[in-house]
Enzyme design. Structure first.
Site, PDB file in Angstrom:
ATOM      1  N   CYS A 179       9.230 -32.676   7.286  1.00  0.00           N
ATOM      2  CA  CYS A 179       9.392 -31.245   7.091  1.00  0.00           C
ATOM      3  C   CYS A 179       8.025 -30.701   6.885  1.00  0.00           C
ATOM      4  O   CYS A 179       7.850 -29.751   6.960  1.00  0.00           O
ATOM      5  CB  CYS A 179      10.478 -30.927   5.643  1.00  0.00           C
ATOM      6  SG  CYS A 179      11.866 -31.210   5.836  1.00  0.00           S
ATOM      7  N   CYS A 225       9.476 -33.598   2.686  1.00  0.00           N
ATOM      8  CA  CYS A 225       9.108 -34.952   3.167  1.00  0.00           C
ATOM      9  C   CYS A 225       8.156 -34.959   4.263  1.00  0.00           C
ATOM     10  O   CYS A 225       7.660 -33.987   4.524  1.00  0.00           O
ATOM     11  CB  CYS A 225      10.263 -35.701   3.661  1.00  0.00           C
ATOM     12  SG  CYS A 225      10.919 -35.043   5.141  1.00  0.00           S
ATOM     13  N   GLU A 255      14.672 -27.428   5.038  1.00  0.00           N
ATOM     14  CA  GLU A 255      13.361 -26.886   5.398  1.00  0.00           C
ATOM     15  C   GLU A 255      13.332 -26.681   7.087  1.00  0.00           C
ATOM     16  O   GLU A 255      13.044 -25.536   7.428  1.00  0.00           O
ATOM     17  CB  GLU A 255      12.390 -27.697   5.102  1.00  0.00           C
ATOM     18  CG  GLU A 255      12.014 -27.931   3.375  1.00  0.00           C
ATOM     19  CD  GLU A 255      12.660 -29.162   3.096  1.00  0.00           C
ATOM     20  OE1 GLU A 255      13.876 -29.486   3.441  1.00  0.00           O
ATOM     21  OE2 GLU A 255      12.088 -29.973   2.411  1.00  0.00           O
TER      22      GLU A 255
END
Lengths: 143, 143
Positions: free
Chosen positions: A86, A83, A55
């Protein structure tokens, strides 16, 4: 033709490219006006860099392509729920839409009660089984 | 000599370098064994990239210097409390210690109930006034 499933399949191809490098198989693309403007896969091992998630690379590449840091009218397709790191980057980017393949209950941002930018629409569960399976198989083979 | 204040002053020099480029003045260094192995300042406008926070660049640079992605026996000195994105990256990095200048109640990770890696010691309030003042003055002048 240009359905969420169509684009998630391309994100899955990126996950497969990660798998070939023995990276945790997560892939991501960013689409603007049905055009793919960024594609990336996890490279944390190859680059020795915890920030090299799919990402993060895609956000940087898309902003570079657009010539501006805000990802307006853009959709990210990512095979696994982002996560904390990101999701924070996506929040700053003000991206219009985020399409997630499989959920990541442990490390994903949703269960941490984090939210993205108010402008960002979130869709989950697109090609969920395929996106989940590739990661599960990777970790099973590692054990 | 090698106190937290000593190293935070160097992080403040990085914040001043950001200010000269009309970037939000946040600076950061990473120290290992009293040696500065990475220094960076916010470059989001210059690079057109929301991920180009001082901390993100410093984490990548330090891992590159060390030849490994985990920042063991490393301390980050950052003038402003890291955001969600940067706290996520610090969590992945397993950094040993994080020293924060000024708190960021609104956008910082602490009030979001996010935690870093269990190995990471967090210290706040080192040269707090100087670190806070440079950011406040920047935004006051922008209005």
């Amino acid at each position: 033709m240009f359905s969420d499933e169509y684009f998630m399949k391309i994100a899955l191809q990126e996950a497969e490219a990660a798998l070939e490098k023995d990276e945790v198989p997560i892939g991501c693309i960013i689409v603007s006006g049905n055009r793919i403007i960024a594609r990336a896969h996890n490279l944390t091992e190859t680059l020795n860099d915890v920030t090299a998630h799919a990402e993060m690379q895609a956000i940087t590449a898309a902003a570079n392509f657009l010539g501006g840091k805000y990802l307006q009218n853009c959709t990210m397709y990512v095979t696994l729920e982002p996560c904390v790191m990101c999701s924070g980057a996506l929040n700053w980017s003000q991206i219009s839409k985020l399409v997630i393949g499989a959920r990541d209950e442990q490390r994903g941002f949703i269960n941490k009660n984090l939210t993205l930018h108010p402008k960002t629409q979130v869709v989950t569960g697109v090609l969920e089984n395929e996106c989940s399976e590739i990661v599960k198989t990777f970790f099973k083979n590692k054990r």
